[in-house]
Design a protein around this motif. Structure first.
Motif, PDB file in Angstrom:
ATOM      1  N   CYS A 130       0.853  -1.182   0.000  1.00 61.26           N
ATOM      2  CA  CYS A 130       0.000   0.000   0.000  1.00 61.26           C
ATOM      3  C   CYS A 130       0.891   1.235   0.000  1.00 61.26           C
ATOM      4  O   CYS A 130       1.801   1.350   0.814  1.00 61.26           O
ATOM      5  N   CYS A 133      -0.025   3.168   3.677  1.00 58.48           N
ATOM      6  CA  CYS A 133       0.367   2.641   4.993  1.00 58.48           C
ATOM      7  C   CYS A 133       1.449   1.554   4.912  1.00 58.48           C
ATOM      8  O   CYS A 133       1.880   1.030   5.930  1.00 58.48           O
ATOM      9  N   CYS A 151      -5.857  -0.991  -0.620  1.00 56.20           N
ATOM     10  CA  CYS A 151      -5.597  -1.479   0.734  1.00 56.20           C
ATOM     11  C   CYS A 151      -6.850  -1.278   1.588  1.00 56.20           C
ATOM     12  O   CYS A 151      -7.739  -0.500   1.236  1.00 56.20           O
ATOM     13  N   CYS A 153      -6.963   0.412   4.058  1.00 57.80           N
ATOM     14  CA  CYS A 153      -6.945   1.821   4.472  1.00 57.80           C
ATOM     15  C   CYS A 153      -7.399   2.740   3.342  1.00 57.80           C
ATOM     16  O   CYS A 153      -7.518   3.951   3.523  1.00 57.80           O
TER      17      CYS A 153
HETATM   18 ZN    ZN Z   1      -2.910   0.929   3.434  1.00 57.89          ZN
END
Ligand code: ZN
Length: 241
Positions: A130, A133, A151, A153
């Motif tokens: 990712c 992150c 991801c 996130c």
């Molecule tokens: Zn991520």
């Protein structure tokens, strides 16, 4: 292939304990993975853009969906297995005769064969991360995703592969250089030695003998003790390892 040359290579391998193998696309083609630069490789395939453009940093940023269509289709090849060459190199490492494999390939097949010390100059399709992150995802996650993989996130996932326009990883170059400097035998296989900066790594070698195995001539042929213009598989299967 001359028997005499195979015997000479066998002797070099038998007498070496710090072999470094530097490999290119020719190692993978025998597992059915197309060579980007060979005549019947990816460059001759019909796609909306040339592969070289698709696998570039700017294309990834501008058209990630088209990048991933190509990536899933052509670079994440399912069912590929290590061949004679991968297996022989893993065995040499296990016997304590091989220091490292330095590879330009991104398919992870050396590790699949059991090699531990592998310097992947151009990264690996088995790792994807990712961009926000830095969480890692495997190749299956990418293969099973659609569109641009994201991801948990929300960040866009990028393959841990060195795209065109991107620089190589310094830590990996350093590791590869250290291994090559320490080597007592350098075997170069399946590469035409035209891709920089990877190709210039061999100038760090301080040992006596270089063995070059490539189907066509390379700029380093004159520097080698032994030159085979053959497929890697045929040379390695003639050896006792
Ligand atoms: Zn991520």
């Amino acid at each position: 292939m001359e028997k005499e040359k195979i015997e000479k290579l066998q002797k070099l391998i038998d007498n070496s304990n710090k072999i470094v193998f530097f490999g290119g696309a020719g190692v993978s083609t025998e597992s059915g993975i197309p060579d980007f630069r060979s005549v019947d490789g990816l460059y001759n395939m019909k796609y909306k853009y040339p592969p070289e453009q698709i696998i570039s940093h700017s294309f990834f940023i501008a058209r990630p969906d088209e990048f991933y269509d190509f990536y899933r289709d052509k670079l994440l090849i399912e069912g590929v297995k290590p061949n004679t060459v991968h297996k022989a190199l893993a065995k040499l490492e296990e016997k304590g005769k091989l220091l490292a494999v330095v590879t330009q390939n991104i398919d992870g097949l050396h590790q699949a064969a059991g090699s531990k010390n592998v310097f992947e100059l151009h990264g690996s399709v088995l790792r994807n991360y990712c961009q926000r992150c830095h969480k890692f995802y495997d190749d299956k996650f990418i293969k099973n995703s659609t569109g641009v993989p994201r991801c948990s996130c929300g960040g866009i996932i990028k393959p841990d592969v060195v795209l065109y326009e991107e620089g190589l990883d310094n830590a990996i170059i350093e590791g590869a250089l250290n291994a090559i400097e320490e080597a007592d035998l350098l075997i170069i296989g399946g590469t035409s030695l035209v891709v920089q900066p990877a190709a210039s790594l061999i100038y760090y070698y301080r040992g006596k003998d270089i063995v070059l195995i490539n189907k066509s001539e390379t700029p380093a042929d004159s520097k080698a003790t032994l030159v085979f213009h053959d497929g890697l598989g045929s040379v390695f299967s003639a050896l006792k390892i």
